[in-house]
Design an enzyme around this catalytic site. Structure first.
Site, PDB file in Angstrom:
ATOM      1  N   SER A  31     -68.347 -57.966  -4.430  1.00  7.43           N
ATOM      2  CA  SER A  31     -69.208 -59.079  -4.050  1.00  7.43           C
ATOM      3  C   SER A  31     -70.066 -60.155  -5.065  1.00  7.43           C
ATOM      4  O   SER A  31     -70.703 -58.545  -6.046  1.00  7.43           O
ATOM      5  CB  SER A  31     -70.092 -58.737  -3.745  1.00  7.43           C
ATOM      6  OG  SER A  31     -71.056 -59.749  -2.642  1.00  7.43           O
ATOM      7  N   LYS A  50     -67.898 -51.741  -0.376  1.00 11.26           N
ATOM      8  CA  LYS A  50     -68.371 -52.761  -1.529  1.00 11.26           C
ATOM      9  C   LYS A  50     -68.606 -52.046  -3.115  1.00 11.26           C
ATOM     10  O   LYS A  50     -68.984 -51.237  -2.982  1.00 11.26           O
ATOM     11  CB  LYS A  50     -69.293 -53.791  -0.901  1.00 11.26           C
ATOM     12  CG  LYS A  50     -70.603 -52.821  -0.945  1.00 11.26           C
ATOM     13  CD  LYS A  50     -71.558 -53.968  -0.465  1.00 11.26           C
ATOM     14  CE  LYS A  50     -73.097 -53.354  -0.576  1.00 11.26           C
ATOM     15  NZ  LYS A  50     -74.259 -54.353   0.604  1.00 11.26           N
ATOM     16  N   SER A  83     -75.527 -72.912  -4.565  1.00  9.21           N
ATOM     17  CA  SER A  83     -76.419 -73.694  -4.602  1.00  9.21           C
ATOM     18  C   SER A  83     -78.136 -73.368  -5.189  1.00  9.21           C
ATOM     19  O   SER A  83     -77.862 -73.984  -5.492  1.00  9.21           O
ATOM     20  CB  SER A  83     -76.239 -74.095  -2.763  1.00  9.21           C
ATOM     21  OG  SER A  83     -77.134 -72.590  -1.990  1.00  9.21           O
ATOM     22  N   HIS A 111     -70.108 -75.522  -1.245  1.00  8.30           N
ATOM     23  CA  HIS A 111     -70.935 -76.389  -1.878  1.00  8.30           C
ATOM     24  C   HIS A 111     -69.929 -77.090  -3.280  1.00  8.30           C
ATOM     25  O   HIS A 111     -70.608 -78.577  -3.976  1.00  8.30           O
ATOM     26  CB  HIS A 111     -72.208 -75.404  -2.414  1.00  8.30           C
ATOM     27  CG  HIS A 111     -72.582 -74.819  -2.022  1.00  8.30           C
ATOM     28  ND1 HIS A 111     -72.896 -73.630  -1.276  1.00  8.30           N
ATOM     29  CD2 HIS A 111     -74.060 -75.283  -1.337  1.00  8.30           C
ATOM     30  CE1 HIS A 111     -73.817 -73.365  -0.878  1.00  8.30           C
ATOM     31  NE2 HIS A 111     -74.338 -74.562  -0.585  1.00  8.30           N
ATOM     32  N   THR A 139     -67.034 -76.024   4.446  1.00  6.88           N
ATOM     33  CA  THR A 139     -67.990 -75.837   5.370  1.00  6.88           C
ATOM     34  C   THR A 139     -67.544 -77.750   6.151  1.00  6.88           C
ATOM     35  O   THR A 139     -67.234 -78.038   5.199  1.00  6.88           O
ATOM     36  CB  THR A 139     -69.384 -75.614   4.907  1.00  6.88           C
ATOM     37  OG1 THR A 139     -70.334 -76.290   6.193  1.00  6.88           O
ATOM     38  CG2 THR A 139     -69.813 -76.638   3.796  1.00  6.88           C
ATOM     39  N   LYS A 142     -72.831 -79.708   5.297  1.00  9.59           N
ATOM     40  CA  LYS A 142     -73.201 -80.690   4.271  1.00  9.59           C
ATOM     41  C   LYS A 142     -72.691 -81.737   3.327  1.00  9.59           C
ATOM     42  O   LYS A 142     -73.253 -82.276   4.033  1.00  9.59           O
ATOM     43  CB  LYS A 142     -73.157 -79.546   2.909  1.00  9.59           C
ATOM     44  CG  LYS A 142     -74.054 -78.083   3.513  1.00  9.59           C
ATOM     45  CD  LYS A 142     -72.981 -76.844   1.878  1.00  9.59           C
ATOM     46  CE  LYS A 142     -73.892 -76.012   2.973  1.00  9.59           C
ATOM     47  NZ  LYS A 142     -74.966 -75.782   3.190  1.00  9.59           N
TER      48      LYS A 142
END
Length: 166
Positions: A31, A50, A83, A111, A139, A142
């Protein structure tokens, strides 16, 4: 090849990342340190090991990948456009790394959706890399001004999420 609609982008990331642990047993999720809270929640809920790499630092990510057993499933989770800083992930180099290390990519295009690509499909589409990405999130909020989020991927992956995602 397929897509699944969720109630929000947050739920899309959380449900998908937490469910992928079931299809990739023993998976390690890598990540970016600046990933959205929804990705962090999904990784936490997956129960997977992770590893967090410094933001957009491919040398650090490569080092972490090299430390892992080559036979262990790997998923690299990151955003195409961040973002808060407005910077982009180095997608072409991420594809090279995934191929070298046998990993899957999950790209959050929240984004990038509506802003990049000929039809607003995101940065990966604009760079002609969408086919090299196993899991793509977008998404409807936005840039598209609606509500909901979605996951795109292979039909078997989407069928798995339909039947197993929380």
């Amino acid at each position: 090849d397929g897509a699944l609609l969720f109630t929000s982008g947050y739920v899309s990331n959380d449900a998908t990342l937490s469910t992928l642990a079931k299809i990739l047993p023993g998976c390690i999720i890598y990540s970016d340190e600046l990933n959205h809270a929804s990705m962090i929640a999904g990784i936490r809920n997956s129960g997977c090991e992770k590893r967090v790499w410094r933001h957009n630092d491919l040398a650090h990510l490569k080092e972490l990948l090299a430390e892992s057993d080559p036979d262990v499933p790997k998923l690299i989770a990151f955003e195409s456009v961040y973002s808060m800083d407005g910077d982009h992930a180095p997608l072409a180099k991420m594809v090279e790394l995934k191929e070298t290390h046998g990993a899957w990519l999950m790209v959050d295009e929240a984004h990038g959706t509506g802003l990049y690509g000929a039809a607003g499909q995101g940065l990966a589409d604009e760079l002609r890399l969408a086919q090299a990405i196993e899991v793509k999130m977008g998404t409807l909020g936005k840039a598209l001004g609606s509500a909901g989020g979605f996951i795109c991927g292979s039909c078997p992956l989407i069928d798995f999420l339909v039947n197993r995602a929380r």
